[in-house]
Scaffold this motif. Structure first.
Motif, short mmCIF file in Angstrom:
data_model
loop_
_atom_site.label_atom_id
_atom_site.label_comp_id
_atom_site.label_asym_id
_atom_site.label_seq_id
_atom_site.Cartn_x
_atom_site.Cartn_y
_atom_site.Cartn_z
N PRO A 14 91.90 -53.67 4.10
CA PRO A 14 91.98 -55.13 4.20
C PRO A 14 92.26 -55.64 5.61
O PRO A 14 91.97 -56.79 5.93
CB PRO A 14 93.12 -55.49 3.24
N VAL A 90 83.14 -50.10 -3.94
CA VAL A 90 83.95 -51.20 -3.42
C VAL A 90 83.05 -52.01 -2.50
O VAL A 90 82.23 -51.44 -1.75
CB VAL A 90 85.21 -50.68 -2.68
N SER A 93 84.26 -57.42 0.25
CA SER A 93 85.39 -58.31 -0.02
C SER A 93 86.55 -57.58 -0.67
O SER A 93 87.56 -58.21 -1.01
CB SER A 93 84.92 -59.47 -0.92
N GLY A 94 86.41 -56.28 -0.91
CA GLY A 94 87.47 -55.50 -1.54
C GLY A 94 87.42 -55.48 -3.04
O GLY A 94 88.32 -54.93 -3.69
N ARG A 95 86.37 -56.05 -3.64
CA ARG A 95 86.22 -55.98 -5.09
C ARG A 95 85.72 -54.60 -5.46
O ARG A 95 84.84 -54.05 -4.79
CB ARG A 95 85.25 -57.06 -5.58
N SER A 96 86.28 -54.03 -6.52
CA SER A 96 85.93 -52.66 -6.88
C SER A 96 85.43 -52.59 -8.32
O SER A 96 85.70 -53.48 -9.14
CB SER A 96 87.14 -51.74 -6.73
N THR A 112 90.65 -48.37 -11.11
CA THR A 112 90.25 -49.31 -10.07
C THR A 112 91.39 -50.26 -9.75
O THR A 112 92.26 -50.54 -10.58
CB THR A 112 89.03 -50.14 -10.51
N GLY A 113 91.39 -50.76 -8.53
CA GLY A 113 92.37 -51.74 -8.08
C GLY A 113 91.77 -52.52 -6.93
O GLY A 113 90.64 -52.26 -6.50
N GLN A 114 92.51 -53.50 -6.42
CA GLN A 114 92.01 -54.29 -5.30
C GLN A 114 91.76 -53.39 -4.10
O GLN A 114 92.66 -52.75 -3.58
CB GLN A 114 93.00 -55.38 -4.93
N GLY A 115 90.50 -53.31 -3.71
CA GLY A 115 90.13 -52.56 -2.52
C GLY A 115 89.87 -51.09 -2.71
O GLY A 115 89.56 -50.40 -1.74
N GLU A 140 99.88 -48.50 2.49
CA GLU A 140 99.21 -49.66 3.08
C GLU A 140 99.35 -49.74 4.60
O GLU A 140 98.48 -50.29 5.28
CB GLU A 140 99.75 -50.96 2.47
#
Length: 245
Positions: A14, A90, A93-96, A112-115, A140
């Motif tokens: 991100p 992915v 935009s980080g959508r998976s 799955t998760g954000q990014g 992160e």
């Protein structure tokens, strides 16, 4: 088609927008078959009964503006053998999104998760993917290559492919059309550990060279003098060592 019973992670940073895939399996040269990345568009791992065209078509749909789940649904709807496929994707935009067909070899599944998306089949158990997701979620502050490498190591430590180990790959793209990092262990008794060794050397010897390479829209300059001096030395004499004189 080749059946690759595999564990992998696809992800987007991100902070930098970099896209990457890390993957390992008990078949040679997984890095040449599973990971596909288009900078500023998306990253895909295609596995189980591998169909590279699913990854290529999925990336084309992302480029045309589709979101990860929409693009995945579209390519699977055109595949008569979708129940034998496994894919993780992915987008920029980080959508998976991920898919594990009912015909994939157990244990198989996805998280799955954000990014990010982690997926695997013919695994020792679901703990492989749980460990990968937990590792990625807890790192992160690190750069994408390190997060992917740690996730792959966590998956291997939790069991990985139930047949054993043979190859591994780590691929990361930034804004350029060429890879920022593309490392492969095509055949090795401990491929994830070997990939870590190569990554450590690549950070010291390869990354400085790549970061000095030409970029679109910018005037090409000379390679930094420090990097030139380092690469003129025999590999064992460079930072990190490796190679031979």
């Amino acid at each position: 088609m080749i059946e690759l019973n595999t564990f992998s992670i696809v992800a987007r940073c991100p902070r930098t927008g970099r896209l990457g895939v890390a993957v390992s399996t008990a078949v040679p040269a997984v890095g040449g078959l599973c990971p596909y990345i288009v900078p500023r568009v998306g990253a895909v791992s295609t596995q189980s009964w591998v169909n590279p065209y699913l990854a290529l078509d999925l990336l084309a749909r992302l480029r045309a503006g589709a979101a990860a789940q929409e693009a995945l649904n579209e390519v699977l709807s055109c595949d008569p053998a979708a129940d034998l496929r496994q894919l993780g994707v992915v987008d920029a935009s980080g959508r998976s999104a991920a898919w594990t067909g009912a015909g994939c070899t157990s244990w198989c599944g996805q998280i799955t998760g954000q990014g990010f998306a982690v997926q695997g089949n013919m695994l020792v158990g679901e703990e492989t993917l749980q460990a990968m997701a937990a590792s990625y979620g807890g790192t992160e502050r690190l750069d994408l290559a390190e997060r992917l490498m740690l996730a792959l190591e966590a998956g291997q430590a939790a069991g990985g492919d139930k047949r054993g180990k043979q190859s591994a790959s780590l691929k990361v793209y930034g804004d350029e059309e060429y890879a920022w990092l593309d490392l492969r262990v095509d055949e090795h008794p401990h491929p994830v550990a070997e990939l870590r060794r190569i990554l450590c050397i690549a950070r010291l010897q390869l990354v400085p060279f790549v970061e000095g390479m030409p970029r679109r829209g910018q005037a090409a300059g000379p390679l930094p003098e420090e990097t030139s001096r380092m690469l003129l030395k025999p590999p064992p004499s460079r930072p990190g060592g490796g190679g031979s004189a």
